[in-house]
Design a protein around this motif. Structure first.
Motif, PDB file in Angstrom:
ATOM      1  N   LYS A 133     -18.169  17.889  13.192  1.00 30.16           N
ATOM      2  CA  LYS A 133     -17.562  16.574  12.958  1.00 30.16           C
ATOM      3  C   LYS A 133     -17.541  16.197  11.479  1.00 30.16           C
ATOM      4  N   ASP A 134     -18.407  16.808  10.679  1.00 32.78           N
ATOM      5  CA  ASP A 134     -18.433  16.542   9.242  1.00 32.78           C
ATOM      6  C   ASP A 134     -17.427  17.392   8.481  1.00 32.78           C
ATOM      7  N   TRP A 135     -16.747  18.295   9.186  1.00 25.90           N
ATOM      8  CA  TRP A 135     -15.878  19.264   8.527  1.00 25.90           C
ATOM      9  C   TRP A 135     -14.450  19.231   9.080  1.00 25.90           C
ATOM     10  N   GLY A 136     -13.940  18.035   9.379  1.00 28.59           N
ATOM     11  CA  GLY A 136     -12.529  17.868   9.711  1.00 28.59           C
ATOM     12  C   GLY A 136     -12.141  18.040  11.164  1.00 28.59           C
ATOM     13  N   TYR A 191      -8.850   9.596  12.613  1.00 24.18           N
ATOM     14  CA  TYR A 191     -10.283   9.628  12.409  1.00 24.18           C
ATOM     15  C   TYR A 191     -10.772   8.264  11.928  1.00 24.18           C
ATOM     16  N   ASP A 192     -11.769   7.751  12.594  1.00 22.49           N
ATOM     17  CA  ASP A 192     -12.407   6.501  12.216  1.00 22.49           C
ATOM     18  C   ASP A 192     -13.876   6.803  12.031  1.00 22.49           C
ATOM     19  N   SER A 193     -14.309   6.898  10.773  1.00 24.86           N
ATOM     20  CA  SER A 193     -15.675   7.316  10.484  1.00 24.86           C
ATOM     21  C   SER A 193     -16.704   6.313  10.999  1.00 24.86           C
ATOM     22  N   GLU A 194     -16.315   5.040  11.174  1.00 21.72           N
ATOM     23  CA  GLU A 194     -17.268   4.046  11.644  1.00 21.72           C
ATOM     24  C   GLU A 194     -17.549   4.184  13.138  1.00 21.72           C
ATOM     25  N   SER A 195     -16.568   4.678  13.913  1.00 21.44           N
ATOM     26  CA  SER A 195     -16.790   4.817  15.349  1.00 21.44           C
ATOM     27  C   SER A 195     -17.418   6.156  15.693  1.00 21.44           C
ATOM     28  N   ASP A 196     -17.719   6.976  14.686  1.00 24.48           N
ATOM     29  CA  ASP A 196     -18.252   8.308  14.880  1.00 24.48           C
ATOM     30  C   ASP A 196     -19.752   8.311  15.153  1.00 24.48           C
ATOM     31  N   ASP A 197     -20.413   7.195  14.908  1.00 27.12           N
ATOM     32  CA  ASP A 197     -21.880   7.138  15.019  1.00 27.12           C
ATOM     33  C   ASP A 197     -22.373   7.157  16.426  1.00 27.12           C
TER      34      ASP A 197
END
Length: 158
Positions: free
Chosen positions: A81-84, A152-158
């Protein structure tokens, strides 16, 4: 190698592939190529002929780096998930961008009325290099092969 180094070097490579000037950056190169095509063409500019935006290229660079690490067996402790990549169920989906494909006003003016799968250049959206959206009268961007992919929404990834 840090993620920042990977992104910097990857962007330099892509700029070089599109015959850009050193330290030009993808967004400036894309704009320069676009204006050149507008001034010399009698038709619309086909988006797929332009360099990617820096945002889209970042995700591509990260995916390519991750894949290279997997192939050479050095993928230890790399979170996909950190790599696209996004994970949807048991599928890996590429993150294409964290930005919309175009300003909202433009997206509202381009839509299709396809009755089938939007898989040919007869589809107005595809013809302009855009994915179908909710503005499309039949498919609504959800029931065709040219539909939207997740943004991609980095805030909803948690």
């Amino acid at each position: 190698m840090s993620k920042e180094e990977v992104l910097r070097i990857g962007e330099e490579v892509i700029v070089c592939l599109y015959n850009g000037v050193e330290h030009e950056g993808l967004d400036l190169l894309r704009f320069r190529k676009f204006t050149s095509k507008v001034m010399t063409s009698s038709k619309f500019v086909e988006v797929h002929t332009l360099p990617p935006t820096s945002n889209a290229a970042q995700f591509h660079i990260l995916r390519a780096f991750y894949q290279m690490k997997v192939w050479i067996g050095e993928d230890v402790n790399l979170n996909v998930k950190d790599w696209g990549w996004l994970i949807d169920g048991n599928m890996y989906l590429p993150v294409r961008s964290s930005l919309p494909p175009a300003p909202e006003e433009l997206l509202k003016t381009i839509y299709c009325r396809c009755k089938c799968n939007c898989d040919t250049k007869r589809c107005n959206c595809r013809k302009h290099g855009l994915e179908c959206s909710v503005a499309c009268t039949e498919c609504r961007g959800t029931t065709c092969c040219n539909g939207c992919t997740p943004i991609y929404d980095s805030e909803s990834d948690d």
